[in-house]
Design a protein around this motif. Sequence first.
Motif, short mmCIF file in Angstrom:
data_model
loop_
_atom_site.label_atom_id
_atom_site.label_comp_id
_atom_site.label_asym_id
_atom_site.label_seq_id
_atom_site.Cartn_x
_atom_site.Cartn_y
_atom_site.Cartn_z
N ARG A 39 -2.21 -5.71 13.61
CA ARG A 39 -3.42 -5.79 13.90
C ARG A 39 -4.48 -4.80 13.86
NH1 ARG A 39 -7.18 -5.57 17.80
NH2 ARG A 39 -5.92 -4.22 19.31
N ILE A 40 -4.00 -3.43 14.07
CA ILE A 40 -4.60 -2.12 13.83
C ILE A 40 -4.70 -1.90 12.38
CG2 ILE A 40 -4.44 0.39 14.22
CD1 ILE A 40 -3.21 -0.36 17.00
N LEU A 41 -3.67 -2.22 11.60
CA LEU A 41 -3.67 -2.06 10.24
C LEU A 41 -4.73 -2.72 9.61
CD1 LEU A 41 -0.13 -1.78 8.82
CD2 LEU A 41 -1.66 0.03 8.72
N ASP A 42 -5.00 -4.16 9.94
CA ASP A 42 -5.83 -5.12 9.43
C ASP A 42 -7.32 -4.50 9.81
OD1 ASP A 42 -3.91 -6.75 8.53
OD2 ASP A 42 -3.71 -8.01 10.47
N ILE A 43 -7.53 -4.13 10.94
CA ILE A 43 -8.60 -3.50 11.19
C ILE A 43 -9.21 -2.52 10.67
CG2 ILE A 43 -10.03 -2.32 13.41
CD1 ILE A 43 -8.42 -4.30 15.27
N ARG A 44 -8.28 -1.45 10.34
CA ARG A 44 -8.50 -0.31 9.43
C ARG A 44 -8.84 -0.78 8.14
NH1 ARG A 44 -4.57 4.50 10.19
NH2 ARG A 44 -5.97 5.45 9.05
N LEU A 45 -8.14 -1.62 7.74
CA LEU A 45 -8.45 -2.15 6.15
C LEU A 45 -9.77 -2.77 6.08
CD1 LEU A 45 -7.48 -2.71 3.36
CD2 LEU A 45 -6.74 -4.86 4.22
N ALA A 46 -10.22 -3.39 7.12
CA ALA A 46 -11.54 -4.04 7.42
C ALA A 46 -12.70 -2.94 7.31
CB ALA A 46 -11.59 -5.08 8.40
N LYS A 47 -12.47 -1.94 8.12
CA LYS A 47 -13.21 -0.91 8.14
C LYS A 47 -13.60 -0.10 7.09
CE LYS A 47 -13.27 -0.15 13.21
NZ LYS A 47 -13.09 0.61 14.20
N GLY A 48 -12.62 -0.14 6.14
CA GLY A 48 -12.52 0.64 4.97
C GLY A 48 -11.99 2.23 5.14
N GLU A 49 -11.05 2.21 6.31
CA GLU A 49 -10.44 3.65 6.67
C GLU A 49 -9.32 3.79 5.84
OE1 GLU A 49 -9.62 3.35 10.85
OE2 GLU A 49 -11.90 3.79 11.20
N ILE A 50 -8.79 2.87 5.21
CA ILE A 50 -7.32 2.93 4.22
C ILE A 50 -7.68 1.96 3.11
CG2 ILE A 50 -5.91 3.38 6.08
CD1 ILE A 50 -4.97 0.86 6.18
N THR A 51 -6.78 2.45 2.14
CA THR A 51 -7.12 1.65 0.81
C THR A 51 -6.14 0.48 0.93
OG1 THR A 51 -5.44 3.01 -0.27
CG2 THR A 51 -7.59 3.85 -0.37
N GLU A 52 -6.42 -0.32 -0.10
CA GLU A 52 -5.42 -1.82 -0.25
C GLU A 52 -3.86 -1.06 -0.31
OE1 GLU A 52 -4.82 -5.45 -0.11
OE2 GLU A 52 -6.90 -4.91 0.08
N GLU A 53 -3.80 -0.28 -1.06
CA GLU A 53 -2.55 0.40 -1.41
C GLU A 53 -1.79 0.87 -0.30
OE1 GLU A 53 -0.78 4.04 -4.04
OE2 GLU A 53 -2.01 2.73 -5.07
N GLU A 54 -2.54 1.72 0.50
CA GLU A 54 -2.07 2.25 1.73
C GLU A 54 -1.60 1.11 2.62
OE1 GLU A 54 -4.19 6.69 2.34
OE2 GLU A 54 -5.28 4.76 2.80
N TYR A 55 -2.58 0.21 2.78
CA TYR A 55 -2.24 -1.00 3.81
C TYR A 55 -1.22 -1.74 3.31
CZ TYR A 55 -2.93 -5.49 5.78
OH TYR A 55 -2.84 -6.76 6.22
N ASN A 56 -0.78 -1.93 1.94
CA ASN A 56 0.38 -2.65 1.77
C ASN A 56 1.71 -1.75 2.08
OD1 ASN A 56 -0.99 -4.90 0.55
ND2 ASN A 56 -1.25 -3.96 -1.17
N LYS A 57 1.60 -0.56 1.82
CA LYS A 57 2.79 0.60 1.96
C LYS A 57 3.33 0.20 3.60
CE LYS A 57 2.70 4.02 -1.52
NZ LYS A 57 2.49 5.39 -1.70
N LEU A 58 2.06 0.60 4.31
CA LEU A 58 2.34 0.47 5.69
C LEU A 58 2.57 -0.78 6.17
CD1 LEU A 58 -0.80 2.56 6.97
CD2 LEU A 58 1.79 3.24 6.99
N LYS A 59 2.26 -1.87 5.88
CA LYS A 59 2.59 -3.27 6.44
C LYS A 59 4.13 -3.73 5.87
CE LYS A 59 0.75 -7.26 7.36
NZ LYS A 59 -0.50 -7.55 7.94
N SER A 60 4.50 -3.00 4.68
CA SER A 60 5.97 -3.40 4.25
C SER A 60 7.02 -2.63 5.17
CB SER A 60 6.19 -2.99 2.90
OG SER A 60 5.90 -1.65 2.46
N ILE A 61 6.37 -1.55 5.81
CA ILE A 61 7.28 -0.67 6.54
C ILE A 61 7.54 -1.37 8.09
CG2 ILE A 61 7.44 1.52 7.87
CD1 ILE A 61 6.06 2.89 5.73
N LEU A 62 6.34 -1.97 8.36
CA LEU A 62 6.41 -2.75 9.73
C LEU A 62 7.27 -4.19 9.65
CD1 LEU A 62 2.83 -2.62 11.05
CD2 LEU A 62 4.89 -1.35 11.70
#
Length: 62
Positions: A39-62
Amino acid sequence: MCLILILAIGFYLYKTGDLQRMINNLNESKNYQANEAKRILDIRLAKGEITEEEYNKLKSIL
């Protein structure tokens, strides 16, 4: 003697269903932590704090 007492308590909890509820409560807390991180990753992506690439990397780790 102590082992027999532990087994008796375990059997009683198993028969009453309390043992399964205790195990489920432990699993829920683990799942909650993973869901909270996602949920925190989704919020950070929505705010623009992280890029789509970073989001996908972190989501795959979880």
